[in-house]
Design a protein around this motif. Sequence first.
Motif, PDB file in Angstrom:
ATOM      1  N   ASN A 102       2.397   6.120  -6.929  1.00  0.00           N
ATOM      2  CA  ASN A 102       1.227   6.450  -7.749  1.00  0.00           C
ATOM      3  C   ASN A 102       0.355   7.557  -7.161  1.00  0.00           C
ATOM      4  O   ASN A 102      -0.687   7.885  -7.724  1.00  0.00           O
ATOM      5  CB  ASN A 102       0.385   5.190  -7.970  1.00  0.00           C
ATOM      6  N   LYS A 155      -1.405   7.631  -4.370  1.00  0.00           N
ATOM      7  CA  LYS A 155      -2.596   7.256  -3.634  1.00  0.00           C
ATOM      8  C   LYS A 155      -2.613   7.944  -2.271  1.00  0.00           C
ATOM      9  O   LYS A 155      -1.572   8.166  -1.657  1.00  0.00           O
ATOM     10  CB  LYS A 155      -2.645   5.731  -3.441  1.00  0.00           C
ATOM     11  N   GLU A 156      -3.796   8.269  -1.801  1.00  0.00           N
ATOM     12  CA  GLU A 156      -3.933   8.940  -0.513  1.00  0.00           C
ATOM     13  C   GLU A 156      -3.489   8.016   0.616  1.00  0.00           C
ATOM     14  O   GLU A 156      -3.851   6.837   0.658  1.00  0.00           O
ATOM     15  CB  GLU A 156      -5.385   9.359  -0.290  1.00  0.00           C
ATOM     16  N   ASP A 191       2.193   2.097  -3.402  1.00  0.00           N
ATOM     17  CA  ASP A 191       1.165   2.725  -4.228  1.00  0.00           C
ATOM     18  C   ASP A 191       0.995   4.202  -3.869  1.00  0.00           C
ATOM     19  O   ASP A 191       0.758   5.048  -4.739  1.00  0.00           O
ATOM     20  CB  ASP A 191      -0.155   1.975  -4.055  1.00  0.00           C
ATOM     21  N   CYS A 192       1.131   4.506  -2.595  1.00  0.00           N
ATOM     22  CA  CYS A 192       1.007   5.904  -2.147  1.00  0.00           C
ATOM     23  C   CYS A 192       2.180   6.742  -2.634  1.00  0.00           C
ATOM     24  O   CYS A 192       2.000   7.850  -3.164  1.00  0.00           O
ATOM     25  CB  CYS A 192       0.917   5.959  -0.625  1.00  0.00           C
ATOM     26  N   GLU A 229       0.833  -1.203   0.000  1.00  0.00           N
ATOM     27  CA  GLU A 229       0.000   0.000   0.000  1.00  0.00           C
ATOM     28  C   GLU A 229       0.869   1.256   0.000  1.00  0.00           C
ATOM     29  O   GLU A 229       0.579   2.226  -0.712  1.00  0.00           O
ATOM     30  CB  GLU A 229      -0.907  -0.009   1.234  1.00  0.00           C
TER      31      GLU A 229
END
Length: 372
Positions: free
Chosen positions: A345, A347-348, A341-342, A338
């Motif tokens: 990319n 992501k929040e 991805d943050c 996760e």
Amino acid sequence: MTTLRVGVIGAGEVAQVIHLPTLSLLSHLYQTVSICDISLHTAQHCATKFHIPRATTDPLEIINDANIDVVFILTSDEFHAEYTIAALQAGKNVMVEKPLTLSIPAAQRIIDAEKKYAKGRVFVGYMRRYAPSFTGAFLREVASIPKILYARVRDMSGPNAFFVSQSGTFQVKSSGADIPDTAVETRNRLLDELYREAFPNAPNGVVTDAMKKYCRFLGSLGSHDLSLMREALGGLTPYSIDGVSVNDPFYSAILSFRDGKQNEFAVMYESGIDCVADFDAHMAVYGEKKRVSIQYDTPYVKGLPIKVRVEEVNEYGEKEVREIVSSYEDAYTAELKEMYDCFVNGKEIKTTAEDAVNDLKLYDAMYRKAGW
């Protein structure tokens, strides 16, 4: 696929047993290029074992290295704020293990630095909140309870050494012989400053040993449990603390909540460490016709499932029991995927520094209820 280059500050237990093995398994996402520890022997051991090119005792070598994308701060709590702020100033993304820090003012300094320097982001390591069985089955089943009547958060973790010794990671611990006296002095100074900030109204200005132990305990097990509680209850915070029990090594509290429809319910928090090798960490939510609980096993042994148990009254008026395992992927692996991805990319991040402050505010209310 972009590979994030990682520098690790702190080569102790959580690094050797959890993060370094996980980073190695996620080599398609991360490459650990440098490791730092107050003990050179420990840093060199980890560098050899996990094939890390460089070992150092100077955290600034990692923080100021232009070839590093993410700084992992895995040190003891008192260094979290100092190193996080320095890494943000250097434009780095930061993964800081929970707790973010031990005082609200220190947390605010981190938040201010993240806003000021604006290049790096802070990801706080609340791994239980990334476990697939929590984000999947547990939150889904809790959301189906029309009205919460009661909840319980429990963490009786047993002796950590028992589980670590069977983790297959064979950690090394420093004898302390290669740790300079100045480092110990710095550690004590930072701790004293954080304690004074955490207990600004300490009677006669004296932060007692009991207060210090409570602070450290909430920063360790408490930060897991109460952060999990906040998310499970949809971000609610208690409107009052009805009671606390401070009886080292066991602590408990009764918290009163009010949902968006002004329905009131209580949460019982209980936690402690004894010598019985049983890892009992769970949260349970009770409705009128449904109970949902999530049971965590020790994270120090990979592959142990995190289970969700549902007990409810079915259409025939019978008790029906279901057990759900959303995934066998461990929470730390899910967390670092996760985080990738943050950082890559955009992501929040859900476990931000701002989010972590809510735990510190809760601790502060518990301190005041205890008379501090």
